[in-house]
Design a protein around this motif. Structure first.
Motif, PDB file in Angstrom:
ATOM      1  N   GLY A   1      29.379  35.198  39.451  1.00 33.49           N
ATOM      2  CA  GLY A   1      30.584  35.992  39.675  1.00 33.49           C
ATOM      3  C   GLY A   1      31.814  35.271  39.156  1.00 33.49           C
ATOM      4  O   GLY A   1      32.670  35.854  38.481  1.00 33.49           O
TER       5      GLY A   1
ATOM      6  N   PRO B   1      42.889  39.646  39.624  1.00 29.36           N
ATOM      7  CA  PRO B   1      41.612  39.093  39.182  1.00 29.36           C
ATOM      8  C   PRO B   1      40.505  39.382  40.183  1.00 29.36           C
ATOM      9  O   PRO B   1      40.759  39.491  41.387  1.00 29.36           O
ATOM     10  CB  PRO B   1      41.878  37.585  39.087  1.00 29.36           C
ATOM     11  N   CYS B   2      39.303  39.543  39.668  1.00 34.17           N
ATOM     12  CA  CYS B   2      38.196  39.964  40.520  1.00 34.17           C
ATOM     13  C   CYS B   2      36.940  39.181  40.166  1.00 34.17           C
ATOM     14  O   CYS B   2      36.621  39.009  39.000  1.00 34.17           O
ATOM     15  CB  CYS B   2      37.973  41.460  40.296  1.00 34.17           C
ATOM     16  N   ILE B   3      36.277  38.669  41.192  1.00 33.89           N
ATOM     17  CA  ILE B   3      34.985  38.002  40.988  1.00 33.89           C
ATOM     18  C   ILE B   3      33.901  39.047  41.238  1.00 33.89           C
ATOM     19  O   ILE B   3      33.669  39.425  42.377  1.00 33.89           O
ATOM     20  CB  ILE B   3      34.808  36.827  41.976  1.00 33.89           C
ATOM     21  N   PRO B   4      33.236  39.534  40.183  1.00 31.82           N
ATOM     22  CA  PRO B   4      32.209  40.551  40.419  1.00 31.82           C
ATOM     23  C   PRO B   4      30.856  39.886  40.676  1.00 31.82           C
ATOM     24  O   PRO B   4      30.189  39.444  39.752  1.00 31.82           O
ATOM     25  CB  PRO B   4      32.197  41.338  39.107  1.00 31.82           C
ATOM     26  N   LEU B   5      30.451  39.805  41.932  1.00 26.23           N
ATOM     27  CA  LEU B   5      29.138  39.221  42.233  1.00 26.23           C
ATOM     28  C   LEU B   5      28.050  40.175  41.741  1.00 26.23           C
ATOM     29  O   LEU B   5      28.136  41.375  41.991  1.00 26.23           O
ATOM     30  CB  LEU B   5      28.983  38.994  43.744  1.00 26.23           C
TER      31      LEU B   5
ATOM     32  N   ARG C   1      40.996  45.678  38.912  1.00 26.17           N
ATOM     33  CA  ARG C   1      41.457  45.369  37.552  1.00 26.17           C
ATOM     34  C   ARG C   1      42.637  46.240  37.149  1.00 26.17           C
ATOM     35  O   ARG C   1      43.539  45.788  36.453  1.00 26.17           O
ATOM     36  CB  ARG C   1      40.308  45.538  36.562  1.00 26.17           C
TER      37      ARG C   1
ATOM     38  N   ASN D   1      34.272  36.395  36.067  1.00 29.61           N
ATOM     39  CA  ASN D   1      35.714  36.540  36.215  1.00 29.61           C
ATOM     40  C   ASN D   1      36.445  35.769  35.125  1.00 29.61           C
ATOM     41  O   ASN D   1      37.409  36.245  34.531  1.00 29.61           O
ATOM     42  CB  ASN D   1      36.152  36.041  37.592  1.00 29.61           C
TER      43      ASN D   1
ATOM     44  N   VAL E   1      24.397  33.335  42.422  1.00 31.32           N
ATOM     45  CA  VAL E   1      25.137  34.596  42.377  1.00 31.32           C
ATOM     46  C   VAL E   1      26.636  34.334  42.423  1.00 31.32           C
ATOM     47  O   VAL E   1      27.424  34.936  41.689  1.00 31.32           O
ATOM     48  CB  VAL E   1      24.698  35.516  43.537  1.00 31.32           C
TER      49      VAL E   1
ATOM     50  N   ILE F   1      42.784  37.109  44.921  1.00 29.95           N
ATOM     51  CA  ILE F   1      41.490  37.223  44.241  1.00 29.95           C
ATOM     52  C   ILE F   1      40.618  38.192  45.037  1.00 29.95           C
ATOM     53  O   ILE F   1      40.450  38.032  46.243  1.00 29.95           O
ATOM     54  CB  ILE F   1      40.812  35.843  44.048  1.00 29.95           C
TER      55      ILE F   1
END
Lengths: 133, 236
Positions: A104, B53-57, B48, A108, A100, B33
Motif C-alpha cells: 500500500g 494522499p491515499c495508501i491503497p491496501l 484522490r 501511494n 500488504v 493520509i
C-alpha cells in the motif's frame, strides 16, 4: 486384529494416499506438507499389513492393550501437528499483513511520483504553448 | 511539530468526502493520509479527488492493520505526532486540537478521545457500551490508568510511540493490546473528553459474529499480556 479391520485400514490408507497425491498434483498442498500425510498413510498401511508389529511395540512398551497404544500415538501426533500448523498460520498471516502494508505504501509513493510527473509535463506543455516575448 | 492525521477507511464512499472536507478546513492545516483498507467502492478516488494522499491496501486488514500502515507512512515521512480519525463522520474535526494538546505540551505520548467522560453526544448502542465499559475498566486496571473509552478511534500518539507502533502495532485486539504495549514502553497515557456523533451512513463494520467473538479474543489477549516481557513486545 480381524481381517475385516485390516482390509478397512488398507482401503482408508490408500484413499488418503490418493487424496494427498491429488492435492499435491493440483498444487493445493505443498510438497512440504504432504510429507506428514505420506508418513501417516504408510504407517497405517504397515500396521494393517504387518499384523504382529503393533502388538510387538505394545509389548515392548509394556502396554497390555495394543489398540489403546494406537489411539494414544495417533491423538498425540495430530494434536502436536495441528499446534504446529496454528503457529505456522499465525506467522504467515503476520508476514502477509506486513507485505500488504508495504505494498500500500509503495503504491501511494508511485501514485505521488506519477502525479508529479504529470504536473511537470503539463507545465512544460503550457510553457511551450505560450510564446515567449 | 510535524503532525499527520491518519484516516482509515473501508467502503466509506458516502462518508469520506464530508469527513475529508472538514479536515481540510482546519486552521492551521494538518497533513492527511487516507488508508484505504481494500474497499470495494470508490473510497480511493474520493480521497484522490480531494488531493489527499491515499495508501491503497491491496487486501483487507481491518482497522488495526490499516492504522499500522498509516503509522509506517508517518515514520517514513518524518512526522512526530500521528492522530487517528474515523472516516465515518463520528468524530468532530474541531476537537482535534484538544486531543493533540497533551502531546504537543509534552504531557503525554498517547491521548484517547473519550465520549464517556462528559457523557455528551453519541454514546453508542447499549450492548456495545457495556462491552466498552467492561474492557476499559479491565485494561485500565492492567496499565494503572483510568480508561473509559477503550475502543475510541479518535486518538493521537507521539514521541517514542510512533516508531514503536509503526513496527509493533498489534494485529489483533489492537485496542486492548496497543494500550498495554504503550504503557509497557513507558508512555504516559491520558484521556480527554470528546463528543461523538452517530455515523453518517451505512453500517458499522461490527457484525454479530464479531460482537460475540471479539470480546473473547480481548479477554484472551488481556490475560496473556499480563505474562509478557518487554522483549516479547519488541519495545527496544
Amino acid at each position: 486384529m480381524s481381517l475385516r479391520i485390516q482390509i478397512v485400514c488398507v482401503i482408508v490408507a490408500v484413499l488418503l494416499l490418493l487424496i494427498v497425491f491429488e492435492l499435491v498434483r493440483r498444487k493445493k498442498m505443498a510438497e512440504e506438507y504432504s510429507l506428514f500425510w505420506l508418513i501417516t498413510c504408510f504407517s497405517i498401511l504397515l500396521i494393517a499389513v504387518w499384523k504382529g508389529l503393533l502388538f510387538r511395540i505394545a509389548a515392548l512398551l509394556g502396554i497390555a492393550d495394543a489398540t489403546s497404544l494406537l489411539l494414544l500415538v495417533l491423538a498425540a501426533l495430530f494434536i502436536i501437528y495441528s499446534l504446529h500448523l496454528s503457529v505456522r498460520v499465525t506467522k504467515l498471516s503476520q508476514e502477509y499483513r506486513e507485505v500488504v502494508q508495504w505494498l500500500g505504501l509503495i503504491r501511494n509513493r508511485i501514485n505521488t511520483i506519477e502525479l508529479k510527473r504529470l504536473d511537470e509535463s503539463e507545465k512544460k506543455k503550457i510553457n511551450q504553448e505560450t510564446p515567449i516575448e | 511539530m510535524k503532525i499527520i492525521v491518519i484516516v482509515p477507511a473501508y467502503n466509506e464512499e458516502n462518508c469520506l468526502s464530508p469527513v475529508l472536507h472538514s479536515l481540510l478546513q482546519l486552521d492551521p492545516p494538518l497533513d492527511i493520509i487516507v488508508v484505504d483498507d481494500a474497499s470495494e467502492d470508490d473510497t480511493v478516488n474520493i480521497a484522490r479527488k480531494q488531493n489527499v494522499p491515499c495508501i491503497p491496501l491491496p487486501l483487507n486488514l481491518g482497522t488495526g492493520g490499516a492504522v499500522k500502515a498509516g503509522y509506517k507512512y508517518a515514520v517514513e515521512n518524518g512526522y512526530e505526532i500521528a492522530l487517528q480519525f474515523d472516516s465515518d463522520g463520528q468524530h468532530d474535526a474541531e476537537q482535534i486540537g484538544s486531543v493533540l494538546k497533551p502531546i504537543v505540551d509534552g504531557k503525554a505520548e498517547m491521548v484517547i478521545g473519550s465520549r464517556f467522560i462528559n457523557k455528551t453526544g453519541y454514546q453508542s448502542e447499549w450492548l456495545r457500551r457495556i462491552g466498552i465499559h467492561f474492557f476499559s475498566f479491565l485494561t485500565g486496571k492492567v496499565i494503572n490508568v483510568k480508561i473509559t473509552d477503550l475502543t475510541s478511534g479518535f486518538r493521537a500518539i507521539g514521541g517514542h510511540l510512533l516508531p514503536l507502533f509503526a513496527r509493533a502495532y498489534p494485529d489483533e485486539s489492537s485496542d486492548v493490546e496497543a494500550l498495554i504495549l504503550a504503557s509497557r514502553s513507558g508512555a504516559r497515557i491520558v484521556e480527554v473528553p470528546v463528543e461523538m456523533k452517530p455515523r453518517l451512513s451505512g453500517n458499522s463494520f461490527f457484525n454479530l459474529k464479531q460482537k460475540l467473538i471479539y470480546p473473547i479474543f480481548r479477554l484472551i489477549s488481556l490475560f496473556v499480556t499480563l505474562f509478557r516481557t518487554k522483549q516479547q513486545y519488541r519495545i527496544d
